[in-house]
Write an enzyme that holds these catalytic residues in place. Structure first.
Site, mmCIF file in Angstrom:
data_model
loop_
_atom_site.group_PDB
_atom_site.id
_atom_site.type_symbol
_atom_site.label_atom_id
_atom_site.label_comp_id
_atom_site.label_asym_id
_atom_site.label_seq_id
_atom_site.Cartn_x
_atom_site.Cartn_y
_atom_site.Cartn_z
ATOM 1 N N CYS A 23 -1.678 1.962 -3.980
ATOM 2 C CA CYS A 23 -0.416 2.613 -4.326
ATOM 3 C C CYS A 23 -0.323 2.980 -5.803
ATOM 4 O O CYS A 23 0.634 3.618 -6.233
ATOM 5 C CB CYS A 23 0.792 1.762 -3.915
ATOM 6 S SG CYS A 23 0.740 0.045 -4.431
ATOM 7 N N CYS A 69 0.868 -1.177 0.000
ATOM 8 C CA CYS A 69 0.000 0.000 0.000
ATOM 9 C C CYS A 69 0.906 1.229 0.000
ATOM 10 O O CYS A 69 2.091 1.125 -0.315
ATOM 11 C CB CYS A 69 -0.982 -0.016 1.171
ATOM 12 S SG CYS A 69 -0.246 0.113 2.814
ATOM 13 N N CYS A 81 3.196 1.291 -7.521
ATOM 14 C CA CYS A 81 3.408 -0.129 -7.266
ATOM 15 C C CYS A 81 4.294 -0.728 -8.354
ATOM 16 O O CYS A 81 4.125 -0.422 -9.536
ATOM 17 C CB CYS A 81 2.071 -0.871 -7.236
ATOM 18 S SG CYS A 81 1.095 -0.553 -5.757
#
Length: 229
Positions: free
Chosen positions: A165, A91, A169
């Site tokens: 995210c 996250c 990510c």
């Protein structure tokens, strides 16, 4: 050593703590990695936390724990570890959602699978509300700490679960990704965080079932209720 700190700038206590950490890591990875690799991972891990840690005395311990995780990941990438499924929860701050998911996964999977977590902009500490609502389920995540992710950790994971995210990510071709749309508990009250926790538990249980990992049944209504008084 280049970067946020120089080894010679460390206090005597910090140098001793890192030396002790390096010794423990060498013992843990005897026959797997050499001293140079172990010390490189330990000091690069230290550097990643050096600019954020609220208490400098904890830095060597955080660095050791993160280096150990990274070395396990590297061993997996290089085919030097067991074949248990590995799930990585990501996250933004690695302070709430991914930590609760990690807590449920580790609690439910036991020794049958491995879970790690990380954040794109990792925080200084775990969200106290997340710690509190997980404690209501008998799961203690207070000893966890926010951390970044590294290439070897992502590459070692069989499944990467992202939670908010976005483009930050990491994406590796051929990797299995799941995107869980779950509210961020940051700034929310305990009453607001409990439904987030329950949604995460539901998704973790489903993921474990998909991985073929046996899990105990859900908590009873009595045990799942928040404490009174």
């Amino acid at each position: 050593m280049t970067g946020a700190y120089q080894r010679e700038d460390l206090s005597i206590d910090q140098q001793l703590a890192l030396s002790t950490a390096a010794r423990r890591l060498r013992e843990d990875f005897t026959g797997v990695f050499g001293t140079e690799t172990i010390e490189r991972f330990l000091h690069s891990s230290y550097e990643q936390f050096a600019t954020k840690a609220a208490v400098a005395n904890f830095l060597p311990l955080l660095a050791e724990r993160f280096a150990r995780q990274r070395l396990h990941a590297l061993a997996r990438v290089e085919g030097r570890s067991d074949s248990r499924p590995i799930v990585l929860f990501l996250c933004v701050h690695n302070a709430g959602r991914s930590q609760m998911a990690l807590g449920f996964f580790a609690h439910l999977a036991g020794e049958h699978a491995v879970a790690w977590s990380g954040g794109s902009e990792f925080a200084v500490e775990i969200n106290p509300a997340a710690v509190a609502v997980m404690a209501e389920r008998g799961i203690d995540i207070s000893s966890e700490f926010p951390k970044p992710w590294t290439e070897e950790i992502v590459r070692a994971a069989d499944v990467v679960v992202t939670m908010g995210c976005g483009d930050a990510c990491p994406v590796f071709p051929g990797k299995r990704y799941l995107d869980w749309e779950i509210d961020d508990p940051n700034g929310k009250s305990l009453d607001q965080v409990r439904p987030i926790r329950d949604e995460i538990e539901h998704r973790v249980r489903a993921l474990l079932g998909d991985l073929g990992v046996p899990v105990p049944g859900p908590a009873s209504a009595a045990s799942a209720s928040p404490p009174r008084g």
